[in-house]
Design an enzyme around this catalytic site. Structure first.
Site, PDB file in Angstrom:
ATOM      1  N   PRO A   6      10.043   2.982   3.823  1.00 33.89           N
ATOM      2  CG  PRO A   6      11.810   3.967   2.657  1.00 33.89           C
ATOM      3  CD  PRO A   6      10.873   4.199   3.803  1.00 33.89           C
ATOM      4  CG  ASP A  29       0.554  -3.340   4.145  1.00 35.62           C
ATOM      5  OD1 ASP A  29      -0.493  -3.966   4.381  1.00 35.62           O
ATOM      6  OD2 ASP A  29       0.581  -2.220   3.610  1.00 35.62           O
ATOM      7  CE  LYS A  52      -4.611  -5.611   0.156  1.00 33.53           C
ATOM      8  NZ  LYS A  52      -5.562  -6.600  -0.362  1.00 33.53           N
ATOM      9  N   GLY A  84       3.580  -0.306   4.506  1.00 31.14           N
ATOM     10  CA  GLY A  84       4.902   0.052   4.029  1.00 31.14           C
ATOM     11  C   GLY A  84       4.882   1.417   3.375  1.00 31.14           C
ATOM     12  N   GLY A  85       5.981   2.159   3.485  1.00 29.51           N
ATOM     13  CA  GLY A  85       6.067   3.470   2.871  1.00 29.51           C
ATOM     14  C   GLY A  85       5.142   4.463   3.536  1.00 29.51           C
ATOM     15  CG  ASP A  86       2.370   8.409   2.837  1.00 36.65           C
ATOM     16  OD1 ASP A  86       2.480   8.967   3.939  1.00 36.65           O
ATOM     17  OD2 ASP A  86       1.409   8.598   2.075  1.00 36.65           O
ATOM     18  CB  ILE A  89       1.989   6.875  -1.939  1.00 28.75           C
ATOM     19  CG1 ILE A  89       2.159   8.302  -1.416  1.00 28.75           C
ATOM     20  CG2 ILE A  89       2.540   6.751  -3.350  1.00 28.75           C
ATOM     21  CD1 ILE A  89       1.486   9.362  -2.261  1.00 28.75           C
ATOM     22  CB  THR A 114       6.188   7.614  -0.220  1.00 23.37           C
ATOM     23  OG1 THR A 114       5.637   6.694  -1.175  1.00 23.37           O
ATOM     24  CG2 THR A 114       6.918   8.726  -0.960  1.00 23.37           C
ATOM     25  CB  ALA A 115       8.677   3.300  -2.174  1.00 24.87           C
ATOM     26  CG  MET A 166       3.069  -1.542  -6.757  1.00 25.74           C
ATOM     27  SD  MET A 166       1.342  -1.562  -6.239  1.00 25.74           S
ATOM     28  CE  MET A 166       0.712  -0.063  -6.991  1.00 25.74           C
TER      29      MET A 166
END
Length: 273
Positions: A6, A29, A52, A84-86, A89, A114-115, A166
């Site tokens: 994360p 990313d 993105k 980023g993260g996982d 997800i 993950t975040a 998000m």
């Protein structure tokens, strides 16, 4: 495909770090720490930025990312698609897996932190806790048709901890929907800005006092939203002070797709879109 975690570069997995040390090409990313790229990617590898940004700024088209994966792989290069993260997800892993399989390319999926896990831990919020919550739901509300009215009612009534990815820009609507459905007043909302980074800030409010406390605030991307009784535990178990910084840890996407050759830091324009 590999998850970078994360934000905190020390949250990268050993397996992802090892792949980065062997990769010929890294397609990365936006939400990947620059320190990870600097520390783990081998000196002669190409780093291709394919970031993105949800709703704002410039985003690399998914078709472009798919084409790059195939192009570099068919050249016989070891490609790490770094997310980023996982990796699984709220990412576009399905699109990328489909194109990889369609081209008969060998692949491996390496999970990451993950975040939701990083943000909760660094905010001192156990996502599940006896007497508070025994389950977690990972959700997103980046546009209005993602969650139905019937599901909003269920979300308001459940004892599950709710984690929205998000969704900081649509948080006003999230809170309105939940309070309209009479969510319990002992459930709080936390917005964790730039979780696990030196610029982390945690903002906590009652859902029914949200208008006075948080509605006017605009949060720095990425921000994660946690809703539930467990949020109240942050008061007792928070172990990192807010940075009170408005700096960006992750840089916005530019209007060019670029690659960096680490051996000499030369920036090469790889296409404009």
């Amino acid at each position: 495909m590999a998850g970078a975690g994360p934000g905190d570069p020390e949250l990268i997995t050993v397996k992802t770090a090892r792949y980065l040390q062997k990769a010929d090409v890294v397609l990365t990313d936006r939400l990947v720490s620059e320190k990870i790229l600097q520390e783990y990617v081998k000196p002669d590898a190409e780093v291709v930025y394919v970031g993105k940004q949800c709703r704002r700024g410039v985003s690399t088209p998914q078709a472009t990312i798919n084409d790059l994966i195939v192009q570099y792989a068919l050249e016989g290069k070891l490609v790490v698609r770094l997310k980023g993260g996982d990796v699984s997800i709220f990412s576009n892993i399905l699109d990328e897996l489909e194109v990889i399989v369609a081209n008969n390319l060998p692949y491996e999926i390496v999970p990451g932190v993950t975040a939701a896990l990083g943000a909760a831990a660094y905010a001192g919020i156990p996502l599940t806790a006896r007497g508070y919550s025994t389950a977690v739901r990972l959700l997103t509300y980046y546009k209005s048709d993602v969650v139905t009215d019937e599901y909003w009612k269920e979300l308001a009534e459940t004892e599950d901890t709710l984690v929205f990815y998000m969704s900081s820009e649509t948080l006003d609507t999230v809170v309105t929907k939940l309070t309209e459905n009479n969510i319990s007043a002992d459930k709080l909302v936390a917005v964790v800005e730039q979780a696990t980074t030196p610029f982390q800030n945690v903002h906590i409010s009652s859902l029914y006092e949200y208008d006075e406390q948080l509605r006017a605030k605009r949060f720095i991307s990425p921000s994660l939203v946690i809703i539930g009784k467990v949020v109240g535990l942050s008061q007792d178990f928070s172990w990192i002070a807010n940075s009170d910084s408005n700096e960006y840890y992750f840089k916005p996407v530019t209007n060019q797709l670029t690659t960096i050759n680490n051996s000499n830091n030369a920036i090469i324009n790889a296409g404009r879109f």
